[in-house]
Design an enzyme around this catalytic site. Structure first.
Site, short mmCIF file in Angstrom:
data_model
loop_
_atom_site.label_atom_id
_atom_site.label_comp_id
_atom_site.label_asym_id
_atom_site.label_seq_id
_atom_site.Cartn_x
_atom_site.Cartn_y
_atom_site.Cartn_z
CD GLU A 128 -7.38 -1.54 -4.14
OE1 GLU A 128 -6.92 -2.74 -3.64
OE2 GLU A 128 -6.99 -0.45 -4.01
CB CYS A 150 13.42 3.66 9.44
SG CYS A 150 13.30 2.83 7.81
CG MET A 184 -2.10 -1.17 1.03
SD MET A 184 -3.26 -1.10 2.70
CE MET A 184 -3.98 0.27 2.36
ZN LIG Z 1 11.97 0.90 8.22
#
Ligand SMILES: [Zn+2]
Length: 194
Positions: free
Chosen positions: A88, A147, A12
């Site tokens: 989809e 991150c 996604m």
């Molecule tokens: Zn990450």
């Protein structure tokens, strides 16, 4: 023209629908007649959905079809359509594989967009079958939402529901493997039983 099947996949937020929309607009610009399908019961209801990215166009038809009866797409596709796009696609039943092959045999450009994996890293629906028979497969990736320094590979579910199909963008974040494994450590890993 010779038929061609292209699968655009990834997690996604990876840009699949954006790429599908780009290819549809490119086909329209080249003068092709385009038919777009999406599953009726599993739309995200988001401005990121393919059908909301496409402006009205005289050579474009957009239809929703029940995920359990993809054969209806064959009946709805006008013979004059030389490009068919399905978004989809992971939600549709196996019959989509044969429908897509039939479109290709008719000489159409077949564009398939869909998630490759569910939130537990399992193959989603019949995307694997579609990737096998496609002429081209492209995987897109979002940046990891945690991150933001690595490519994501999976759609991590942040809600506590455990079924394979839980629709809604707010229920997911794209994560890289390190961040995905860290996220699973902080709570019991849900198990999906097919
Ligand atoms: Zn990450």
């Amino acid at each position: 023209m010779a038929g061609l099947m292209k699968v655009i996949t990834g997690e996604m937020f990876s840009g699949k629908s954006q790429e599908l929309a780009r290819l549809v607009l490119e086909s329209l610009g080249q003068g092709h007649q385009v038919q777009v399908f999406y599953p009726s019961s599993a739309t995200r209801g988001s401005d990121r959905d393919l059908e909301r990215r496409l402006p009205p166009h005289p050579r474009l038809s957009v239809s929703s079809v029940s995920p359990g009866t993809p054969g209806a797409m064959a009946d709805l596709t006008p013979a004059s359509a030389d490009v068919v796009a399905v978004d989809e696609a992971q939600f549709f039943s196996k019959e989509l594989v044969n429908v897509a092959k039939a479109w290709r045999r008719e000489g159409k450009l077949v564009l398939i967009g869909g998630l490759d994996q569910d939130y537990l890293e399992n193959p989603f629906g019949y995307m694997g079958d579609l990737m096998c028979i496609a002429n081209e497969v492209v995987k897109f990736h979002a940046f990891c939402a945690a991150c933001q320094s690595a490519d994501a590979f999976v759609s991590h579910r942040v809600s506590s529901e455990t079924g394979q199909v839980v629709v809604g963008e707010s229920n997911y974040v794209p994560l890289c493997q390190d961040c995905y494994l860290s996220a699973l450590e902080v709570r019991e890993v849900p198990v999906f039983v097919d």
